[in-house]
Design a protein around this motif. Structure first.
Motif, PDB file in Angstrom:
ATOM      1  N   VAL A 162      -5.863  -6.046  -3.342  1.00  0.00           N
ATOM      2  CA  VAL A 162      -4.873  -5.059  -3.778  1.00  0.00           C
ATOM      3  C   VAL A 162      -4.554  -5.265  -5.246  1.00  0.00           C
ATOM      4  O   VAL A 162      -4.671  -6.370  -5.771  1.00  0.00           O
ATOM      5  N   SER A 163      -4.126  -4.141  -5.881  1.00  0.00           N
ATOM      6  CA  SER A 163      -3.620  -4.215  -7.249  1.00  0.00           C
ATOM      7  C   SER A 163      -2.290  -3.501  -7.288  1.00  0.00           C
ATOM      8  O   SER A 163      -2.103  -2.506  -6.598  1.00  0.00           O
ATOM      9  N   TYR A 164      -1.378  -4.028  -8.075  1.00  0.00           N
ATOM     10  CA  TYR A 164      -0.113  -3.317  -8.270  1.00  0.00           C
ATOM     11  C   TYR A 164       0.380  -3.548  -9.688  1.00  0.00           C
ATOM     12  O   TYR A 164      -0.032  -4.485 -10.373  1.00  0.00           O
ATOM     13  N   SER A 165       1.285  -2.658 -10.111  1.00  0.00           N
ATOM     14  CA  SER A 165       1.764  -2.691 -11.484  1.00  0.00           C
ATOM     15  C   SER A 165       2.563  -3.961 -11.737  1.00  0.00           C
ATOM     16  O   SER A 165       3.282  -4.449 -10.879  1.00  0.00           O
ATOM     17  N   LYS A 166       2.464  -4.491 -12.961  1.00  0.00           N
ATOM     18  CA  LYS A 166       3.247  -5.662 -13.345  1.00  0.00           C
ATOM     19  C   LYS A 166       4.733  -5.330 -13.324  1.00  0.00           C
ATOM     20  O   LYS A 166       5.564  -6.203 -13.172  1.00  0.00           O
ATOM     21  N   HIS A 167       5.019  -4.059 -13.530  1.00  0.00           N
ATOM     22  CA  HIS A 167       6.424  -3.625 -13.604  1.00  0.00           C
ATOM     23  C   HIS A 167       6.806  -2.854 -12.358  1.00  0.00           C
ATOM     24  O   HIS A 167       7.488  -1.847 -12.424  1.00  0.00           O
ATOM     25  N   LEU A 168       6.343  -3.348 -11.224  1.00  0.00           N
ATOM     26  CA  LEU A 168       6.558  -2.660  -9.953  1.00  0.00           C
ATOM     27  C   LEU A 168       8.028  -2.331  -9.720  1.00  0.00           C
ATOM     28  O   LEU A 168       8.378  -1.275  -9.203  1.00  0.00           O
ATOM     29  N   LEU A 169       8.906  -3.229 -10.116  1.00  0.00           N
ATOM     30  CA  LEU A 169      10.325  -3.057  -9.807  1.00  0.00           C
ATOM     31  C   LEU A 169      10.977  -1.981 -10.658  1.00  0.00           C
ATOM     32  O   LEU A 169      11.973  -1.390 -10.261  1.00  0.00           O
ATOM     33  N   THR A 170      10.410  -1.704 -11.829  1.00  0.00           N
ATOM     34  CA  THR A 170      11.067  -0.730 -12.705  1.00  0.00           C
ATOM     35  C   THR A 170      10.346   0.612 -12.722  1.00  0.00           C
ATOM     36  O   THR A 170      10.903   1.598 -13.185  1.00  0.00           O
TER      37      THR A 170
ATOM     38  N   ASN B  15      -8.195 -11.545  -1.363  1.00  0.00           N
ATOM     39  CA  ASN B  15      -8.163 -12.531  -0.288  1.00  0.00           C
ATOM     40  C   ASN B  15      -9.578 -13.054  -0.044  1.00  0.00           C
ATOM     41  O   ASN B  15     -10.363 -12.444   0.653  1.00  0.00           O
ATOM     42  N   ASP B  16      -9.894 -14.234  -0.656  1.00  0.00           N
ATOM     43  CA  ASP B  16     -11.234 -14.788  -0.452  1.00  0.00           C
ATOM     44  C   ASP B  16     -11.186 -15.930   0.544  1.00  0.00           C
ATOM     45  O   ASP B  16     -12.100 -16.733   0.643  1.00  0.00           O
ATOM     46  N   LEU B  17     -10.067 -16.026   1.279  1.00  0.00           N
ATOM     47  CA  LEU B  17      -9.966 -17.047   2.313  1.00  0.00           C
ATOM     48  C   LEU B  17     -10.752 -16.609   3.535  1.00  0.00           C
ATOM     49  O   LEU B  17     -11.168 -15.450   3.640  1.00  0.00           O
ATOM     50  N   ASN B  18     -10.864 -17.519   4.487  1.00  0.00           N
ATOM     51  CA  ASN B  18     -11.640 -17.193   5.672  1.00  0.00           C
ATOM     52  C   ASN B  18     -10.746 -16.648   6.782  1.00  0.00           C
ATOM     53  O   ASN B  18     -10.708 -17.153   7.885  1.00  0.00           O
ATOM     54  N   GLY B  19      -9.960 -15.637   6.495  1.00  0.00           N
ATOM     55  CA  GLY B  19      -9.063 -15.080   7.511  1.00  0.00           C
ATOM     56  C   GLY B  19      -8.008 -14.234   6.838  1.00  0.00           C
ATOM     57  O   GLY B  19      -8.074 -13.999   5.626  1.00  0.00           O
ATOM     58  N   ASP B  20      -7.028 -13.762   7.633  1.00  0.00           N
ATOM     59  CA  ASP B  20      -5.980 -12.919   7.071  1.00  0.00           C
ATOM     60  C   ASP B  20      -5.059 -13.744   6.191  1.00  0.00           C
ATOM     61  O   ASP B  20      -4.884 -14.942   6.390  1.00  0.00           O
ATOM     62  N   HIS B  21      -4.465 -13.093   5.211  1.00  0.00           N
ATOM     63  CA  HIS B  21      -3.586 -13.792   4.298  1.00  0.00           C
ATOM     64  C   HIS B  21      -2.434 -12.866   3.927  1.00  0.00           C
ATOM     65  O   HIS B  21      -2.648 -11.717   3.560  1.00  0.00           O
ATOM     66  N   GLU B  22      -1.202 -13.398   4.061  1.00  0.00           N
ATOM     67  CA  GLU B  22      -0.062 -12.529   3.769  1.00  0.00           C
ATOM     68  C   GLU B  22       0.395 -12.706   2.335  1.00  0.00           C
ATOM     69  O   GLU B  22       0.561 -13.825   1.864  1.00  0.00           O
ATOM     70  N   ILE B  23       0.579 -11.585   1.633  1.00  0.00           N
ATOM     71  CA  ILE B  23       1.115 -11.680   0.281  1.00  0.00           C
ATOM     72  C   ILE B  23       2.434 -10.925   0.217  1.00  0.00           C
ATOM     73  O   ILE B  23       2.686 -10.018   1.009  1.00  0.00           O
ATOM     74  N   THR B  24       3.289 -11.324  -0.702  1.00  0.00           N
ATOM     75  CA  THR B  24       4.587 -10.679  -0.855  1.00  0.00           C
ATOM     76  C   THR B  24       4.657 -10.052  -2.242  1.00  0.00           C
ATOM     77  O   THR B  24       4.365 -10.700  -3.246  1.00  0.00           O
ATOM     78  N   LEU B  25       5.024  -8.774  -2.283  1.00  0.00           N
ATOM     79  CA  LEU B  25       5.127  -8.077  -3.562  1.00  0.00           C
ATOM     80  C   LEU B  25       6.496  -8.371  -4.188  1.00  0.00           C
ATOM     81  O   LEU B  25       7.412  -8.818  -3.490  1.00  0.00           O
ATOM     82  N   PRO B  26       6.649  -8.120  -5.490  1.00  0.00           N
ATOM     83  CA  PRO B  26       7.931  -8.416  -6.163  1.00  0.00           C
ATOM     84  C   PRO B  26       9.133  -7.733  -5.495  1.00  0.00           C
ATOM     85  O   PRO B  26      10.236  -8.235  -5.557  1.00  0.00           O
TER      86      PRO B  26
END
Lengths: 203, 358
Positions: free
Chosen positions: B166-174, B142-153
């Motif tokens: 944050v980092s998460y696996s490409k195969h988060l769902l499996t 998040n390099d914006l100037n404030g909070d930013h909401e992201i949604t995971l798969p």
């Protein structure tokens, strides 16, 4: 602590195996019954008692004289059980999201008692009601009525303050009374009418 | 209210004197119970039930059969005997060498542990953890100037603070567990999926949930996890890796603070506790001449925070108070001022002390 217990403890600290065995004979059963309130697995429980007594034997020379042997053994057992419980796989340790610890569910006493009608006679009425309470509530009622400990002594075993014992006890008793009334004051009527209904249908 | 409504079985069962009297088997004549029964015969049924209960309780059967009892005792005695045989007395000359060897081993062991501690301190940074993981990762900064909401798969949401990543696996769902690595601060709303536990790695701390919302903040060498709803378990990374699952379980309005340097977790209340989801209606009305115990009870329920006080001391405190939107500690302030008491926060609990009302 009785004179006999004092003598036994002293002899045991000096390394007498006979005294140790005598202590086991006096306290093994009460400890088992107490521990059972929060460790329902018989084998694990006797393992815990075994390990506890072995470590007490090993440390006998360093143990300080206790004011009340029973309280000492009870609270030591309590610690031992929780220590082994912690080592269990963690999947079991995280309860589901749905069970809310603040609200004890008041569930279907009727269905349960109907299902268990046959076994109920074997179980004592008190054990039957006790099963509806949380482990901690069972534990405190056991200490109070089965072991006949005072509030101060219970506070000692559970390592909490006396006011907390008082609170916990009164909550447990209130719950106990409610279940007791459902089981033995209202349900018999219910069962009675239930049977009448069946008989009338047969006619 | 009918005054005899107070004499339920539990009234008798809670009384030390009553229990003692039943156990003693002494006749009722001359005791205060006789006087009580005499004053109103209506309480007799509850009284008799309580008496029968105490007797029945004392006579409950043991869980342990005689056979198992003697087997248990024998097992302990056998172990004790075996233990003594092992201890063969050592010759005095050997004894000194034995001691020296023991001290040497101890020192080497100690040194090794200290070294390990030292090396471990920085083993769990975001960079090291993301490098070490086997799965391919997606990174969001998040390099914006404030909070930013992201949604995971999986639908879970993270409100990322400025500069956090944050980092998460490409195969988060499996994957069998949903692994997320966090650097900085984030408020997590996790979608419930019991089969795939959600794990957040932040410096040396692991946070494990099923489905819930909570905030993780890392400031300097401190990481804090504050729970908004649901249940959350936290572990120290080192124990987690070694499969020693010494977890700390958190419920709403509790937080765990982890210090990287000491590798220690402490547990406390969040600074501003919020009403639990679904419990909002409990507090939304005026208490008129209510016993203070009742108000404490409602607060406990609404916030999930344990309030400890001596029920007897405050039994005669009745207060009139409207409880609305004000913060938890403001509510406590108002109540305590009214009944001239003080409160302290100890760990997760609030302790009320005072002289009571008369």
């Amino acid at each position: 602590m009785t004179e006999q217990e004092k003598e036994l403890w002293k002899a045991f600290q000096n390394g007498s195996k006979d005294a140790f065995e005598e202590i086991l004979r006096i306290f093994y059963r009460p400890m088992f019954d107490y521990g059972f309130k929060f460790q329902k697995d018989h084998d694990q429980l006797s393992d815990d008692i075994h390990d506890l007594f072995l470590s007490i034997w090993d440390r006998r020379a360093f143990l300080t004289p206790t004011a009340n042997l029973k309280l000492y053994l009870f609270s030591a057992l309590r610690n031992q059980i929780f220590r082994t419980k912690k080592r269990l796989p963690f999947v079991q340790e995280l309860p589901g999201e749905d069970d809310d610890h603040l609200f004890q569910e008041t569930d279907y006493a009727e269905t349960k008692i109907l299902r268990n009608e046959a076994t109920d006679e074997q179980l004592s009425r008190i054990s039957c009601v006790m099963l509806k309470l949380t482990k901690r509530q069972q534990e405190i009622l056991h200490l109070r009525f089965f072991e006949n400990l005072s509030n101060a002594q219970i506070a000692d075993v559970l390592n909490i303050s006396e006011p907390s014992v008082y609170n916990l006890l009164s909550i447990s008793l209130k719950l106990f009374r409610n279940y007791w009334n459902v089981y033995f004051n209202i349900l018999p009527f219910f069962l009675f009418f239930h049977k009448l209904l069946i008989i009338s249908k047969l006619w | 209210m009918d005054k005899y409504n107070n004499y339920h079985i539990d009234f008798f069962l809670a009384d030390d004197g009553f229990v003692e009297w039943v156990h003693s088997g002494k006749p009722i004549e001359g005791t205060r119970w006789e006087a009580l029964l005499h004053s109103d015969p209506n309480i007799r049924p509850e009284f008799e039930q309580a008496r029968a209960l105490v007797m029945e309780w004392k006579g409950l059967p043991s869980q342990l059969s005689d056979q198992k009892l003697s087997h248990g005792i024998q097992r302990i005695m056998t172990s004790v005997n075996e233990r003594d045989e092992v201890r063969v007395p050592l010759h005095d000359a050997y004894r000194i060498w034995f001691k020296i060897a023991a001290i040497l081993i101890l020192m080497i062991g100690l040194g090794w542990t200290v070294m390990r501690q030292f090396n471990d301190k920085n083993a769990y940074t975001y960079e090291k953890l993301t490098q070490r993981t086997e799965s391919e990762l997606v990174e969001i900064l998040n390099d914006l100037n404030g909070d930013h909401e992201i949604t995971l798969p999986d639908g879970s949401k993270i409100m990322l603070s400025k500069g956090s990543r944050v980092s998460y696996s490409k195969h988060l769902l499996t994957d069998s567990t949903r692994n997320v690595f966090l650097k900085g601060d984030g408020f997590f709303s996790v979608v419930k999926d019991e089969k795939h536990p959600f794990l957040v790695y932040t410096d040396g701390l692991v946070t494990r949930v099923v489905g819930t919302s909570f905030k993780i903040a890392s400031i300097g060498s401190e990481v804090s996890v504050a729970v908004r709803s649901g249940k959350v378990a936290v572990y120290r990374m080192r124990e987690f890796e070694n499969n020693r699952k010494d977890d700390i379980l958190l419920t709403p309005n509790q937080q765990a603070v982890f210090t990287t340097e000491q590798n220690q977790i402490s547990r406390k209340l969040v600074e501003d506790p919020l009403v639990l989801r679904g419990q909002e209606q409990i507090l939304n009305f005026d208490y008129v001449e209510s016993p203070v115990s009742k108000i404490f009870e409602s607060l406990e329920k609404a916030y999930g925070i344990k309030i400890i006080y001596d029920a007897e001391t405050f039994s005669s405190c009745n207060i009139t108070i409207p409880l609305r939107e004000e913060p938890f500690f403001t509510k406590l302030d108002i109540i305590c001022k009214t009944i001239q008491a003080k409160y302290n926060v100890s760990g997760n609990d609030v302790i009320i002390s005072g002289k009571g009302c008369n």
